[in-house]
Design a protein around this motif. Structure first.
Motif, PDB file in Angstrom:
ATOM      1  N   ALA A 121       0.844  -1.190   0.000  1.00 46.42           N
ATOM      2  CA  ALA A 121       0.000   0.000   0.000  1.00 46.42           C
ATOM      3  C   ALA A 121       0.879   1.239   0.000  1.00 46.42           C
ATOM      4  O   ALA A 121       1.936   1.264   0.624  1.00 46.42           O
ATOM      5  N   PRO A 122       0.461   2.291  -0.711  1.00 48.65           N
ATOM      6  CA  PRO A 122       1.273   3.494  -0.735  1.00 48.65           C
ATOM      7  C   PRO A 122       1.398   4.113   0.648  1.00 48.65           C
ATOM      8  O   PRO A 122       0.459   4.087   1.439  1.00 48.65           O
ATOM      9  N   LEU A 123       2.573   4.636   0.935  1.00 52.90           N
ATOM     10  CA  LEU A 123       2.823   5.269   2.219  1.00 52.90           C
ATOM     11  C   LEU A 123       2.417   6.733   2.151  1.00 52.90           C
ATOM     12  O   LEU A 123       2.171   7.287   1.093  1.00 52.90           O
ATOM     13  N   ALA A 124       2.403   7.358   3.306  1.00 57.99           N
ATOM     14  CA  ALA A 124       2.029   8.770   3.354  1.00 57.99           C
ATOM     15  C   ALA A 124       3.065   9.606   2.614  1.00 57.99           C
ATOM     16  O   ALA A 124       4.259   9.488   2.856  1.00 57.99           O
ATOM     17  N   SER A 125       2.612  10.434   1.693  1.00 54.14           N
ATOM     18  CA  SER A 125       3.520  11.282   0.920  1.00 54.14           C
ATOM     19  C   SER A 125       4.132  12.341   1.815  1.00 54.14           C
ATOM     20  O   SER A 125       3.478  12.877   2.710  1.00 54.14           O
ATOM     21  N   ALA A 126       5.416  12.645   1.581  1.00 57.95           N
ATOM     22  CA  ALA A 126       6.089  13.674   2.358  1.00 57.95           C
ATOM     23  C   ALA A 126       5.551  15.052   1.996  1.00 57.95           C
ATOM     24  O   ALA A 126       5.125  15.301   0.871  1.00 57.95           O
ATOM     25  N   GLN A 127       5.606  15.952   2.975  1.00 61.27           N
ATOM     26  CA  GLN A 127       5.235  17.339   2.713  1.00 61.27           C
ATOM     27  C   GLN A 127       6.286  17.978   1.819  1.00 61.27           C
ATOM     28  O   GLN A 127       7.450  17.620   1.839  1.00 61.27           O
ATOM     29  N   GLN A 128       5.855  18.975   1.033  1.00 65.39           N
ATOM     30  CA  GLN A 128       6.828  19.714   0.233  1.00 65.39           C
ATOM     31  C   GLN A 128       7.697  20.576   1.123  1.00 65.39           C
ATOM     32  O   GLN A 128       8.862  20.821   0.826  1.00 65.39           O
ATOM     33  N   THR A 129       7.155  21.045   2.224  1.00 68.87           N
ATOM     34  CA  THR A 129       7.919  21.803   3.202  1.00 68.87           C
ATOM     35  C   THR A 129       7.197  21.690   4.529  1.00 68.87           C
ATOM     36  O   THR A 129       6.140  21.053   4.629  1.00 68.87           O
ATOM     37  N   THR A 130       7.754  22.269   5.562  1.00 65.73           N
ATOM     38  CA  THR A 130       7.135  22.194   6.884  1.00 65.73           C
ATOM     39  C   THR A 130       6.038  23.244   7.026  1.00 65.73           C
ATOM     40  O   THR A 130       6.024  24.266   6.336  1.00 65.73           O
ATOM     41  N   THR A 131       5.129  22.991   7.964  1.00 68.24           N
ATOM     42  CA  THR A 131       4.046  23.935   8.244  1.00 68.24           C
ATOM     43  C   THR A 131       4.515  24.988   9.236  1.00 68.24           C
ATOM     44  O   THR A 131       5.576  24.846   9.869  1.00 68.24           O
ATOM     45  N   ALA A 132       3.712  26.020   9.415  1.00 61.37           N
ATOM     46  CA  ALA A 132       4.031  27.061  10.392  1.00 61.37           C
ATOM     47  C   ALA A 132       4.110  26.476  11.797  1.00 61.37           C
ATOM     48  O   ALA A 132       4.977  26.851  12.607  1.00 61.37           O
ATOM     49  N   ALA A 133       3.213  25.533  12.087  1.00 60.26           N
ATOM     50  CA  ALA A 133       3.221  24.906  13.404  1.00 60.26           C
ATOM     51  C   ALA A 133       4.505  24.099  13.614  1.00 60.26           C
ATOM     52  O   ALA A 133       5.081  24.087  14.716  1.00 60.26           O
ATOM     53  N   GLN A 134       4.964  23.432  12.560  1.00 60.86           N
ATOM     54  CA  GLN A 134       6.198  22.662  12.673  1.00 60.86           C
ATOM     55  C   GLN A 134       7.406  23.575  12.827  1.00 60.86           C
ATOM     56  O   GLN A 134       8.340  23.257  13.563  1.00 60.86           O
ATOM     57  N   GLU A 135       7.390  24.719  12.153  1.00 61.19           N
ATOM     58  CA  GLU A 135       8.491  25.670  12.322  1.00 61.19           C
ATOM     59  C   GLU A 135       8.524  26.192  13.756  1.00 61.19           C
ATOM     60  O   GLU A 135       9.599  26.405  14.330  1.00 61.19           O
ATOM     61  N   GLN A 136       7.358  26.388  14.345  1.00 60.80           N
ATOM     62  CA  GLN A 136       7.293  26.809  15.745  1.00 60.80           C
ATOM     63  C   GLN A 136       7.829  25.697  16.648  1.00 60.80           C
ATOM     64  O   GLN A 136       8.552  25.955  17.626  1.00 60.80           O
ATOM     65  N   GLN A 137       7.503  24.472  16.319  1.00 59.86           N
ATOM     66  CA  GLN A 137       8.013  23.332  17.079  1.00 59.86           C
ATOM     67  C   GLN A 137       9.530  23.265  16.987  1.00 59.86           C
ATOM     68  O   GLN A 137      10.213  22.962  17.979  1.00 59.86           O
ATOM     69  N   ILE A 138      10.067  23.549  15.792  1.00 61.70           N
ATOM     70  CA  ILE A 138      11.525  23.554  15.612  1.00 61.70           C
ATOM     71  C   ILE A 138      12.161  24.619  16.503  1.00 61.70           C
ATOM     72  O   ILE A 138      13.207  24.383  17.133  1.00 61.70           O
ATOM     73  N   ASP A 139      11.543  25.807  16.588  1.00 59.59           N
ATOM     74  CA  ASP A 139      12.061  26.866  17.473  1.00 59.59           C
ATOM     75  C   ASP A 139      12.152  26.379  18.914  1.00 59.59           C
ATOM     76  O   ASP A 139      13.142  26.633  19.620  1.00 59.59           O
ATOM     77  N   GLN A 140      11.110  25.673  19.342  1.00 61.48           N
ATOM     78  CA  GLN A 140      11.072  25.181  20.715  1.00 61.48           C
ATOM     79  C   GLN A 140      12.134  24.111  20.945  1.00 61.48           C
ATOM     80  O   GLN A 140      12.791  24.084  21.997  1.00 61.48           O
ATOM     81  N   MET A 141      12.317  23.235  19.975  1.00 63.77           N
ATOM     82  CA  MET A 141      13.341  22.189  20.102  1.00 63.77           C
ATOM     83  C   MET A 141      14.734  22.802  20.130  1.00 63.77           C
ATOM     84  O   MET A 141      15.596  22.414  20.932  1.00 63.77           O
ATOM     85  N   LEU A 142      14.952  23.765  19.270  1.00 60.95           N
ATOM     86  CA  LEU A 142      16.263  24.412  19.169  1.00 60.95           C
ATOM     87  C   LEU A 142      16.620  25.134  20.468  1.00 60.95           C
ATOM     88  O   LEU A 142      17.775  25.129  20.914  1.00 60.95           O
ATOM     89  N   ALA A 143      15.624  25.734  21.104  1.00 60.16           N
ATOM     90  CA  ALA A 143      15.850  26.507  22.318  1.00 60.16           C
ATOM     91  C   ALA A 143      16.316  25.627  23.480  1.00 60.16           C
ATOM     92  O   ALA A 143      16.927  26.113  24.442  1.00 60.16           O
ATOM     93  N   LYS A 144      16.030  24.328  23.416  1.00 60.82           N
ATOM     94  CA  LYS A 144      16.394  23.414  24.496  1.00 60.82           C
ATOM     95  C   LYS A 144      17.828  22.898  24.382  1.00 60.82           C
ATOM     96  O   LYS A 144      18.324  22.240  25.301  1.00 60.82           O
ATOM     97  N   LEU A 145      18.477  23.170  23.274  1.00 62.96           N
ATOM     98  CA  LEU A 145      19.799  22.593  23.022  1.00 62.96           C
ATOM     99  C   LEU A 145      20.916  23.533  23.442  1.00 62.96           C
ATOM    100  O   LEU A 145      20.843  24.759  23.241  1.00 62.96           O
ATOM    101  N   THR A 146      21.969  22.956  24.008  1.00 61.27           N
ATOM    102  CA  THR A 146      23.182  23.720  24.256  1.00 61.27           C
ATOM    103  C   THR A 146      23.965  23.854  22.954  1.00 61.27           C
ATOM    104  O   THR A 146      23.715  23.129  21.980  1.00 61.27           O
TER     105      THR A 146
END
Length: 855
Positions: free
Chosen positions: A34-59
């Motif tokens: 069965a076909p798998l879920a197609s990848a997004q062409q790019t990330t969403t605004a919510a995902q970019e916000q999630q990336i900001d939060q992840m990045l802020a936790k890193l040294t």
């Protein structure tokens, strides 16, 4: 007949263990995954916000760890932000993950199909195969342009034309990423030769880069939204690709808007700080240079900004979220052998075979009337699926030419009175003992055994009739010499043949006192074939000497001489002479065409001689060719009626060839590269090898041919002043049927620069069997203000037609179809004037044309 049950392995085992455990195997019912879920062409605004939060936790230290690989195929994990390691795998023609996989035809074969939809299908199959093995990122496709036939990785790429390469690559990438797996376009850029690849600099002006070498990369980014770009080993204009800010930052990230990851090729970083400053996001496979030891001091002293590190980590996190690499659930139902993927490999192999010659319609063979078919040559068995290096794929199955044809004959040849259908095989090489024992030296061979290792001092002497792998005891650290006089029984070219008894042994052959060079490619098994420097006349005598350094005290050497007409085994001679047809399987394989080195233009190991000798025995000698491009055919092509180019056809190559050979499949491949008569005809003759070696550590290869590469050179008399023609032109391919092109029409006779133009034409199958051809559209400016090729490929479409059937093809040309790159304006330019639209089925056969004005 072959039989193979599909196997399935728990995806968890595939993802987390490098070895295939027998306990993990179970038989699965064959079904299309069965076909798998197609990848997004790019990330969403919510995902970019999630990336900001992840990045802020890193040294800072943790961030730097993330931009270097942790093992051969993985990136670092960071549990504190829920980031799992990202797993990668070669390669462009099949997965190399430690578990056997489907071996697809090489990308050059895919390009020869001229079928972007087939490329997308191959990509989807690769994505499915990757998903089944827990692979997140596939390290393909490669889109470097072919400049010369010797390029060691041409088979991994997609030919000489940027439009064909870009259409094939876009389809491939979309297919891979439709399965939730990221693709990697490589090798960025100007990696068009394999010699000295870590140190050589490829130098080209910007227009040449933009028009020839960059379009496939640009399309991968802007159209296919590729996940990653891999920088190449070589330098570009004197700067390593991994440190080239114009390529990585100004062009890819800023101009093209690439928001994915730029990674290094494996061990292709040479300065960590410079790479970090100039756009490299990920060093693979380990952080040799982009490490804490290197980058922390640079950040602390202000020579490297932490914001640059943040951008690299952001891109890695974006890739992970876009493709779900951390949240992906195990899938126990995905089969590691997909019959659907195997069918894709077979279809590509069949569609990519190019029929280059078919005099007298010798093909297709009639299976009922071909009672005895002789298959001879080094590539008949085992299967030659692909070239070497990182493109090698371990497979569950492989169908050799011998097996594929034997299976076909067995399944399709009905009982015919007086005809016993047989497929007979021999590799063609004479038996070593036969050659050596039949060599005749006047008065025999003088043997001298020395106790020294330099053939000096007293020697024990004897005379022998011949030296045919005989057991000889040698003194420890001693040396041996054999010498004799040979008189040619007939005129012609001769080869000295030497057998080295053991791997540590070494030898030198002397002819009339002069040493012969020894090439590795002259070795077959343990026999060296060394050509004499000049032909011999009948009755001409020469003195031969073999100086031999044994690596042990017991050796079994051989020494002989053979005229080229006799270089063919007795069995091959017999079966060829009495067969209804002969198939000679010529070409290269993974040991003779591979990454890390360029190959020869000449066929390897006496194959041209084999072809001539077989053709003299049987006029129905058909040649098949495995190679990533052209080879020197001057000595044999006129002697054979038919030639099929197979490229590297993957695991189903033997099945595909059998279908084409016997007419089950009409050949429909077209050349993705021009085939020159001889190397001297290639426009890169004076620019392929380094011209500037003033700094031996960084030789410079200057692309002085500019945009006039391949057919752009051959079809442009303004630069091709000698009117040199290729042997087979770009886009060429024969069929078992015939086609007619007519009714070329334009949607408007004139247009404003930037407006699209619709072009239609009619293609008709005028023959008696179903077949496919490629409608090719070329555009040329009539009075250009700058030097331009006479015309360039700008659109194409494969057309399948039944006998007598016609179809109207509609193709669209956009602004770039008429544009050239202006080095002065630093932009694409369309000048007002008249353009000609050409249509046909190769760069030389363009029977239709129409004019359009641009204002």
């Amino acid at each position: 007949m072959r039989s193979l049950l599909p196997l399935a392995i728990l995806r968890s085992a595939a993802r987390h263990t490098p070895q295939l455990l027998l306990g993990s195997l179970f038989v699965a019912a064959t079904c299309m995954n069965a076909p798998l879920a197609s990848a997004q062409q790019t990330t969403t605004a919510a995902q970019e916000q999630q990336i900001d939060q992840m990045l802020a936790k890193l040294t800072l230290e943790e961030k730097i760890d993330l931009i270097g690989g942790v093992s051969s195929w993985y990136t670092h994990a960071e549990p504190s932000i829920g980031l799992a390691p990202i797993r990668m795998s070669d390669g462009p023609a099949g997965l190399r993950s430690g578990i056997p996989a489907i071996a697809y035809p090489a990308p050059i074969a895919l390009a020869a199909s001229w079928d972007p939809s087939l490329a997308e299908r191959m990509g989807a199959s690769l994505g499915r195969d990757a998903h089944a093995r827990g692979v997140d990122i596939l390290l393909g496709p490669g889109v470097n342009i072919a400049r010369a036939p010797m390029g060691g990785r041409n088979f991994e790429y997609m030919g000489e034309d940027p439009w064909l390469a870009s259409r094939t690559a876009v389809g491939y990438i979309r297919g891979v990423q439709s399965q939730g797996v990221g693709a990697t376009v490589k090798h960025f850029m100007l990696n068009n030769q394999e010699f000295n690849r870590h140190d050589a600099s490829s130098d080209a002006d910007e227009r040449t880069k933009r028009e020839i070498y960059l379009p496939a990369f640009e399309a991968a980014v802007k159209e296919a939204h590729v996940a990653a770009i891999m920088d190449s080993y070589n330098l570009v204009d004197g700067v390593h690709s991994t440190q080239n800010g114009w390529m990585n930052v100004e062009l890819a990230k800023k101009e093209w808007g690439f928001d994915g990851v730029i990674m290094s090729d494996w061990v292709a970083v040479y300065d960590g700080v410079e790479a970090a400053k100039n756009g490299l996001d990920l060093e693979m496979p380990f952080a040799h240079f982009m490490s804490r030891d290197t980058l922390l001091p640079a950040v602390h002293n202000g020579s490297l900004s932490e914001k640059l590190i943040d951008d690299k980590v952001r891109r890695i996190l974006r890739l992970s979220l876009r493709f779900g690499t951390s949240g992906r659930q195990e899938d126990d139902s995905t089969s590691l052998f997909s019959e659907d993927s195997d069918k894709t490999a077979l279809d590509i192999a069949k569609e990519s075979i190019v029929l280059l010659k078919n005099d007298g319609a010798v093909l297709p063979l009639n299976v009922e009337k071909t009672c005895t078919l002789a298959i001879i040559g080094p590539n008949a068995s085992p299967a030659v699926m692909g070239g070497g290096g990182s493109a090698i794929v371990a497979t569950h199955k492989s169908v050799s030419i011998l097996e594929g044809i034997a299976d076909y004959v067995s399944a399709h040849a009905a009982s015919t009175p007086g005809c016993t259908h047989r497929v007979l095989y021999d590799d063609g090489f004479p038996a070593g003992y036969d050659v050596l024992s039949q060599s005749h030296f006047e008065g025999g061979l003088k043997q001298q055994v020395f106790s020294t290792n330099n053939w000096t001092g007293a020697a024990t002497e004897s005379v022998r009739d011949h030296l045919a792998e005989d057991r000889i005891v040698a003194p420890k650290n001693g040396s041996i010499r054999w010498s004799g006089r040979f008189t040619a029984p007939k005129a012609g070219n001769y080869f000295v043949i030497v057998h080295e008894g053991r791997a540590p042994d070494h030898h030198t052959v002397f002819v009339d006192g002069e040493p012969l060079p020894t090439k590795n490619t002259d070795l077959h098994g343990e026999l060296y074939y060394q050509p004499l420097p000049r032909p011999l006349m009948q009755g001409q005598s020469i003195d031969l000497r073999l100086d031999y350094l044994p690596g042990n005290t017991e050796v079994s050497p051989g020494f002989g001489i053979l005229q080229e007409d006799d270089i063919l085994s007795a069995r091959a001679r017999s079966i060829a002479k009495h067969a209804d047809a002969v198939l000679f399987t010529a070409g290269f394989d993974k040991s003779t065409e591979h990454e890390g080195a360029d190959r020869t233009f000449e066929l390897p190991l006496l194959q041209d001689i084999f072809i001539r000798n077989l053709a003299a025995l049987n006029p129905r000698t058909i040649v098949t060719l495995n190679a990533g491009g052209n080879v020197d055919m001057r000595s044999w092509l006129e002697h054979v009626p038919a030639l099929l180019h197979l490229w590297y056809p993957g695991e189903e190559g033997g099945t595909a060839l059998a279908d084409v050979l016997f007419g089950e499949q009409n050949p429909e491949g077209h050349l993705p590269v021009s085939f020159e008569y001889k190397w001297e005809d290639n426009p890169t003759l004076h620019s392929y090898y380094p011209q500037d070696t003033s700094n031996p550590n960084t030789p410079h290869i200057r692309y002085t041919e500019g945009i006039f590469l391949g057919y752009r050179y051959y079809e442009s008399p303004a630069v091709n002043t000698q009117h040199t023609k290729p042997r087979f032109p770009f886009g060429f391919g024969l069929s078992y049927t015939t086609f007619n092109f007519s009714n070329l029409a334009l949607s408007q006779p004139s247009l404003k620069a930037g407006d699209p133009l619709t072009v239609t034409l009619t293609v008709q199958n005028t023959g008696s069997v179903e077949g496919a051809t490629v409608a090719q559209l070329y555009v040329g400016e009539q009075s250009p203000k700058v030097a331009r090729p006479a015309y360039e490929l700008k659109a194409f479409q494969k057309v399948n037609l039944k006998p007598g059937e016609s179809k109207t093809v509609s193709l669209t040309l956009d602004s770039r179809s008429f544009a050239y790159w202006s080095n002065e304006k630093k932009n694409w330019q369309v000048d007002s004037g008249r353009f000609t639209i050409f249509a046909g089925d190769s760069s030389e056969h363009l029977p239709l044309k129409q004019e359009v004005s641009i204002h």
